[in-house]
Design an enzyme around this catalytic site. Structure first.
Site, short mmCIF file in Angstrom:
data_model
loop_
_atom_site.label_atom_id
_atom_site.label_comp_id
_atom_site.label_asym_id
_atom_site.label_seq_id
_atom_site.Cartn_x
_atom_site.Cartn_y
_atom_site.Cartn_z
N GLU A 265 43.53 40.15 45.84
CA GLU A 265 42.11 39.75 45.88
C GLU A 265 41.92 38.52 46.76
O GLU A 265 42.83 37.70 46.92
CB GLU A 265 41.62 39.43 44.47
CG GLU A 265 40.90 40.58 43.79
CD GLU A 265 39.51 40.84 44.38
OE1 GLU A 265 39.24 40.48 45.54
OE2 GLU A 265 38.69 41.43 43.66
N ASP A 266 40.73 38.43 47.31
CA ASP A 266 40.37 37.23 48.06
C ASP A 266 40.00 36.09 47.10
O ASP A 266 40.46 34.97 47.23
CB ASP A 266 39.21 37.51 49.02
CG ASP A 266 38.05 38.25 48.36
OD1 ASP A 266 38.15 38.62 47.16
OD2 ASP A 266 37.03 38.48 49.04
N LYS B 284 35.85 44.27 51.12
CA LYS B 284 36.43 43.96 52.41
C LYS B 284 37.09 42.57 52.40
O LYS B 284 37.87 42.24 53.29
CB LYS B 284 35.33 43.94 53.48
CG LYS B 284 34.55 45.22 53.59
CD LYS B 284 33.37 45.04 54.58
CE LYS B 284 32.44 46.24 54.53
NZ LYS B 284 31.19 45.96 55.27
N GLY B 285 36.77 41.79 51.39
CA GLY B 285 37.17 40.38 51.41
C GLY B 285 38.66 40.12 51.48
O GLY B 285 39.10 39.12 52.03
N ASP C 168 35.65 34.90 41.03
CA ASP C 168 34.50 34.03 40.75
C ASP C 168 34.20 34.17 39.26
O ASP C 168 34.84 33.53 38.42
CB ASP C 168 33.35 34.50 41.65
CG ASP C 168 32.15 33.59 41.62
OD1 ASP C 168 31.69 33.25 40.52
OD2 ASP C 168 31.64 33.22 42.70
N ASP D 138 32.71 36.71 53.31
CA ASP D 138 31.51 36.75 54.14
C ASP D 138 30.30 36.14 53.47
O ASP D 138 30.27 35.93 52.26
CB ASP D 138 31.15 38.21 54.46
CG ASP D 138 30.52 38.92 53.25
OD1 ASP D 138 31.12 38.86 52.17
OD2 ASP D 138 29.42 39.49 53.40
N ARG E 89 33.65 36.33 58.27
CA ARG E 89 34.92 36.82 57.76
C ARG E 89 36.09 36.43 58.66
O ARG E 89 37.22 36.27 58.21
CB ARG E 89 34.90 38.35 57.65
CG ARG E 89 34.00 38.91 56.56
CD ARG E 89 34.29 40.41 56.38
NE ARG E 89 33.25 41.10 55.66
CZ ARG E 89 33.13 41.15 54.33
NH1 ARG E 89 34.00 40.52 53.58
NH2 ARG E 89 32.15 41.83 53.77
N PHE F 119 29.91 28.54 46.85
CA PHE F 119 30.04 29.77 47.63
C PHE F 119 30.80 29.45 48.91
O PHE F 119 30.40 28.57 49.68
CB PHE F 119 28.67 30.35 47.96
CG PHE F 119 28.75 31.75 48.50
CD1 PHE F 119 28.89 32.84 47.65
CD2 PHE F 119 28.71 31.98 49.87
CE1 PHE F 119 28.99 34.13 48.15
CE2 PHE F 119 28.79 33.27 50.38
CZ PHE F 119 28.94 34.34 49.52
N1 LIG Z 1 31.91 35.19 50.36
C1 LIG Z 1 32.12 35.00 49.05
N2 LIG Z 1 32.30 36.06 48.23
C2 LIG Z 1 32.51 35.79 46.94
C3 LIG Z 1 32.52 34.49 46.42
N3 LIG Z 1 32.74 34.55 45.09
C4 LIG Z 1 32.88 35.85 44.81
N4 LIG Z 1 32.74 36.61 45.91
C5 LIG Z 1 32.84 38.08 46.02
O1 LIG Z 1 32.73 38.67 44.75
C6 LIG Z 1 33.98 39.24 44.34
C7 LIG Z 1 34.35 38.85 42.96
O2 LIG Z 1 33.30 38.25 42.23
P1 LIG Z 1 33.33 38.10 40.67
O3 LIG Z 1 32.16 37.21 40.36
O4 LIG Z 1 33.12 39.46 40.08
O5 LIG Z 1 34.63 37.47 40.25
C8 LIG Z 1 35.00 38.70 45.30
O6 LIG Z 1 36.05 39.61 45.48
C9 LIG Z 1 34.19 38.49 46.55
O7 LIG Z 1 34.11 39.69 47.26
C10 LIG Z 1 32.33 33.40 47.32
O8 LIG Z 1 32.34 32.18 46.97
N5 LIG Z 1 32.14 33.71 48.62
MG LIG Z 2 37.25 40.48 46.58
#
Ligand SMILES: Nc1nc2c(ncn2[C@@H]2O[C@H](COP(=O)(O)O)[C@@H](O)[C@H]2O)c(=O)[nH]1
Ligand SMILES: [Mg+2]
Length: 186
Positions: free
Chosen positions: A105-106, A49-50, A109, A165, A171, A158
């Protein structure tokens, strides 16, 4: 907007990226993406959803006509660490074979989710497959990924807001920020 307009002010520790900075960056990225895909059909794939906010605002900033589809994958539980195990919660409605696909992508990480997604979508034989992410944490990377368009590199913290979220909250904050320790029970 004041941070307390949505009663979230006391949960926030800091604002990392303002709404104005996000708007400016998305306009810059959109101009580059427009130049890259001029004359081509482009399918934007938003990762739920990000990526909802960045997908909506990037799509509106583009001049290129686009179609849009969504995927939902999960690699996080209710906490803040990637599990590394990716599950498809919702697949694309579109057959992407022969299409120019841009994953929106949002945040990247560890990169584990995107790495899995690139391999999954790549196997469906798109004409091209690229990534645009609003945020990236370079110090958190566990896999090397070639990402063509990156909004902001941020510290390994984070973050929430602008689609991101913590336990499904925050969000709808229009900026990106960090949470106060008490939110995590600290
Ligand atoms: N609210 C947050 N969501 C996060 C953050 N870092 C990652 N994410 C969520 O994980 C996926 C991707 O993660 P990854 O470790 O596989 O690269 C990303 O799309 C988010 O949905 C964060 O700091 N805050
Ligand atoms: Mg994402």
């Amino acid at each position: 907007m004041r941070v307390d307009d949505k009663d979230m002010g006391e949960d926030l520790q800091s604002v990392l990226i303002t709404k104005e900075e996000i708007d400016t960056k998305l306009a810059e990225l959109a101009a580059k993406i427009d130049a890259e895909y001029a004359g081509k059909d482009l399918l934007l794939v938003g990762v739920l959803k990000g990526a909802v906010m960045v997908m909506a605002d990037l799509a509106r900033a583009l001049s290129t006509p686009v179609t849009m589809d969504w995927m939902a994958v999960s690699s996080y539980g209710a906490g803040t660490q990637s599990s590394g195990v990716v599950r498809i919660l919702k697949d694309l409605d579109t057959d992407i074979k022969g299409k120019h696909v841009l994953i929106v992508e949002d945040i990247i990480d560890s990169g584990l989710t995107l790495s899995w997604l690139l391999s999954n979508l790549g196997s469906r034989e798109p004409a091209s497959l690229e990534v645009c992410t609003l945020l990236r944490k370079p110090d958190a990377a566990k896999v090397a990924i070639d990402v063509k368009w990156i909004g902001f590199d941020i510290p390994n913290e984070f973050v929430v807001g602008y689609g991101l979220d913590y336990a499904e909250k925050y969000r709808n904050m229009p900026f990106v920020g960090t949470l106060a320790p008490h939110v995590y029970g600290g």
